[in-house]
Structures are given as C-alpha cells and as structure tokens.
Write a protein that holds these residues in place. Structure first.
Motif, mmCIF file in Angstrom:
data_model
loop_
_atom_site.group_PDB
_atom_site.id
_atom_site.type_symbol
_atom_site.label_atom_id
_atom_site.label_comp_id
_atom_site.label_asym_id
_atom_site.label_seq_id
_atom_site.Cartn_x
_atom_site.Cartn_y
_atom_site.Cartn_z
ATOM 1 N N ILE A 264 0.861 -1.179 0.000
ATOM 2 C CA ILE A 264 0.000 0.000 0.000
ATOM 3 C C ILE A 264 0.901 1.233 0.000
ATOM 4 O O ILE A 264 1.766 1.368 0.863
ATOM 5 C CB ILE A 264 -0.915 0.027 1.230
ATOM 6 C CG1 ILE A 264 -1.730 -1.262 1.333
ATOM 7 C CG2 ILE A 264 -1.846 1.233 1.186
ATOM 8 C CD1 ILE A 264 -2.499 -1.383 2.635
ATOM 9 N N PRO A 265 0.711 2.151 -0.933
ATOM 10 C CA PRO A 265 1.544 3.361 -0.943
ATOM 11 C C PRO A 265 1.181 4.293 0.202
ATOM 12 O O PRO A 265 0.084 4.203 0.771
ATOM 13 C CB PRO A 265 1.210 3.997 -2.304
ATOM 14 C CG PRO A 265 -0.190 3.539 -2.587
ATOM 15 C CD PRO A 265 -0.285 2.143 -2.026
ATOM 16 N N SER A 266 2.089 5.192 0.541
ATOM 17 C CA SER A 266 1.827 6.132 1.634
ATOM 18 C C SER A 266 0.811 7.191 1.228
ATOM 19 O O SER A 266 0.156 7.781 2.081
ATOM 20 C CB SER A 266 3.130 6.805 2.070
ATOM 21 O OG SER A 266 3.736 7.483 0.980
ATOM 22 N N ARG A 267 0.694 7.450 -0.078
ATOM 23 C CA ARG A 267 -0.314 8.376 -0.589
ATOM 24 C C ARG A 267 -1.201 7.648 -1.586
ATOM 25 O O ARG A 267 -0.724 6.810 -2.357
ATOM 26 C CB ARG A 267 0.344 9.581 -1.277
ATOM 27 C CG ARG A 267 1.224 10.427 -0.362
ATOM 28 C CD ARG A 267 1.824 11.585 -1.117
ATOM 29 N NE ARG A 267 2.657 11.141 -2.243
ATOM 30 C CZ ARG A 267 3.300 11.957 -3.066
ATOM 31 N NH1 ARG A 267 3.178 13.273 -2.912
ATOM 32 N NH2 ARG A 267 4.031 11.479 -4.050
ATOM 33 N N ALA A 268 -2.489 7.977 -1.564
ATOM 34 C CA ALA A 268 -3.443 7.292 -2.437
ATOM 35 C C ALA A 268 -3.423 7.899 -3.836
ATOM 36 O O ALA A 268 -4.390 8.514 -4.296
ATOM 37 C CB ALA A 268 -4.849 7.357 -1.840
ATOM 38 N N ARG A 269 -2.298 7.732 -4.517
ATOM 39 C CA ARG A 269 -2.138 8.218 -5.882
ATOM 40 C C ARG A 269 -1.690 7.054 -6.763
ATOM 41 O O ARG A 269 -0.918 6.194 -6.336
ATOM 42 C CB ARG A 269 -1.106 9.334 -5.954
ATOM 43 C CG ARG A 269 -1.487 10.599 -5.187
ATOM 44 C CD ARG A 269 -0.420 11.655 -5.330
ATOM 45 N NE ARG A 269 -0.750 12.867 -4.593
ATOM 46 C CZ ARG A 269 0.039 13.923 -4.510
ATOM 47 N NH1 ARG A 269 1.229 13.910 -5.121
ATOM 48 N NH2 ARG A 269 -0.339 14.994 -3.822
ATOM 49 N N LEU A 270 -2.172 7.066 -8.009
ATOM 50 C CA LEU A 270 -1.852 5.967 -8.897
ATOM 51 C C LEU A 270 -0.356 5.859 -9.148
ATOM 52 O O LEU A 270 0.204 4.754 -9.176
ATOM 53 C CB LEU A 270 -2.598 6.143 -10.228
ATOM 54 C CG LEU A 270 -2.486 4.983 -11.228
ATOM 55 C CD1 LEU A 270 -2.987 3.684 -10.614
ATOM 56 C CD2 LEU A 270 -3.265 5.306 -12.498
#
Length: 218
Positions: A188-194
C-alpha cells in the motif's frame, strides 16, 4: 460510474446545518455536483480521503476541506474521532464501510447513501489477461475493488489459475478486499495516488529480486 438515483436523493435531502460531509472518492463530487450544483458549499466542513479528492471538493465549492494524513478512509477516522456531529458519507457501491462504523454509532445523525455504482465498460483486453496468466507481468496495481473484481472475473472465465505476482492496493480499504478474495496481502503506498501505487509495486518487485527479468507491472 453510474449514478444511483435513490442514494442521490437521500444525500441531497440531508440537512447540512451543523453537519459534516465525508467524501472518499472524486466520483462522489462529480455525481452530486451534477445532480445539484452548489451542494457542497452548503456544508461548513468537508473531509476528503486523499489530496485528489480534496481538490475535487474545493473545485465544486466546498468551503473548508480537511484531508486525512493516511490514504483512504482510514486516514479520516482520526480527524473525526471525537465528533458527534451529524455526518453524511455519500459513496460508491464498492466503498468499504468498516473504517466508519464507530462514527456511525456515535453520530447523532448518520447517513451513508450509495450515490453511484461502478460497472465495467467492457471485458478486459483478452491479450492482457492472457499475458498475466502466462506470467509476463510481475505485479498488478489495483486502484479499486471494482477493478479487482473485473480482473478476477476475467481470470475465472479463463479457467486458469492466477500466477504468483506482487499485488498492490491504492489504500487500506481496497487492501482489505484481498483477504476476502483469498489473495496475498498487497503493498500500500503512503499516498493514495496511482503513480505512488505503481512505484510501490515496482519497488516491491525489485526488492524481491524479480525486477531484472520481468516486465513492468500492469
């Protein structure tokens, strides 16, 4: 994205006086602004799950927008931990309600209508599905539960098992769907960006030593 008339009616009938608005997707802003321009400006405060959603809310007139520090709905829970104000959470049909269950129990008025549904425009490209099943991709970056289900449906239709790949999910809510579908835990990335999602999956592949001989994740 297909508007859900009954849920939209419920959202538009919510009394904004003293209430807060929770928005976890940009599509919510698009659907409700189309149904009633200026709707978001009626709320004193709005809480957005991610910077992209936050910008979408500001663009349609939301007055005070706060964005969670963590991606997805889980990042909003700390911002709303102590409030008992009326809360409106209009959302899509594939949204995960679990992070908001404590809010629903504590709020003096809680409304969580489904204002849109996600439906596949078409079946996934058979060539891409075949390439995945043939092991030509090292990873899969999943941006929504709906997208994951479309992909898994295409795999089931093929009658072939999924190969071992590195999975990534754009946020904790999407990640929870993996266990329910008997898939490995995703990164899971730290920011919800593609872009961050793709970078996270690529980094996980490289760390496992697979990046040298396989193609980029799709």
């Amino acid at each position: 994205v297909v508007p859900a008339p009954q849920g939209i009616t419920e959202a538009l009938s919510f009394d904004p006086r003293g209430g807060f608005l929770i928005v976890t997707s940009r599509s919510t802003a698009v659907v409700l602004e189309a149904a009633r321009p200026g709707f978001f400006g009626r709320f004193e405060r709005a809480f957005a799950a991610g910077t992209v959603t936050g910008r979408a809310l500001s663009a349609v007139g939301a007055r005070q927008v706060e964005v969670g520090a963590e991606p997805g709905a889980a990042g909003l829970a700390p911002l709303l931990r102590k409030t008992s104000a009326p809360l409106l959470w209009p959302h899509g049909s594939d949204a995960d309600p679990e992070p908001f269950e404590p809010l629903a129990q504590r709020s003096i008025r809680w409304s969580a209508p489904v204002v849109y549904q996600k439906r596949p425009l078409s079946r996934p490209d058979p060539g891409l599905v075949r390439a995945l099943l043939d092991g030509r991709y090292a990873g899969v970056a999943v941006s929504s539960v709906a997208a994951l289900d479309v992909l898994l449906g295409a795999v089931r239709a093929s009658g072939r098992p999924l190969p071992q790949v590195r999975w990534g999910a754009i946020g904790p809510g999407t990640a929870r769907a993996f266990a329910q579908r008997h898939l490995p835990a995703p990164v899971i990335p730290s920011r919800a960006r593609l872009t961050d999602l793709i970078d996270s999956v690529t980094a996980a592949i490289a760390a496992a030593g697979d990046g040298a001989h396989r193609k980029e994740p799709r």
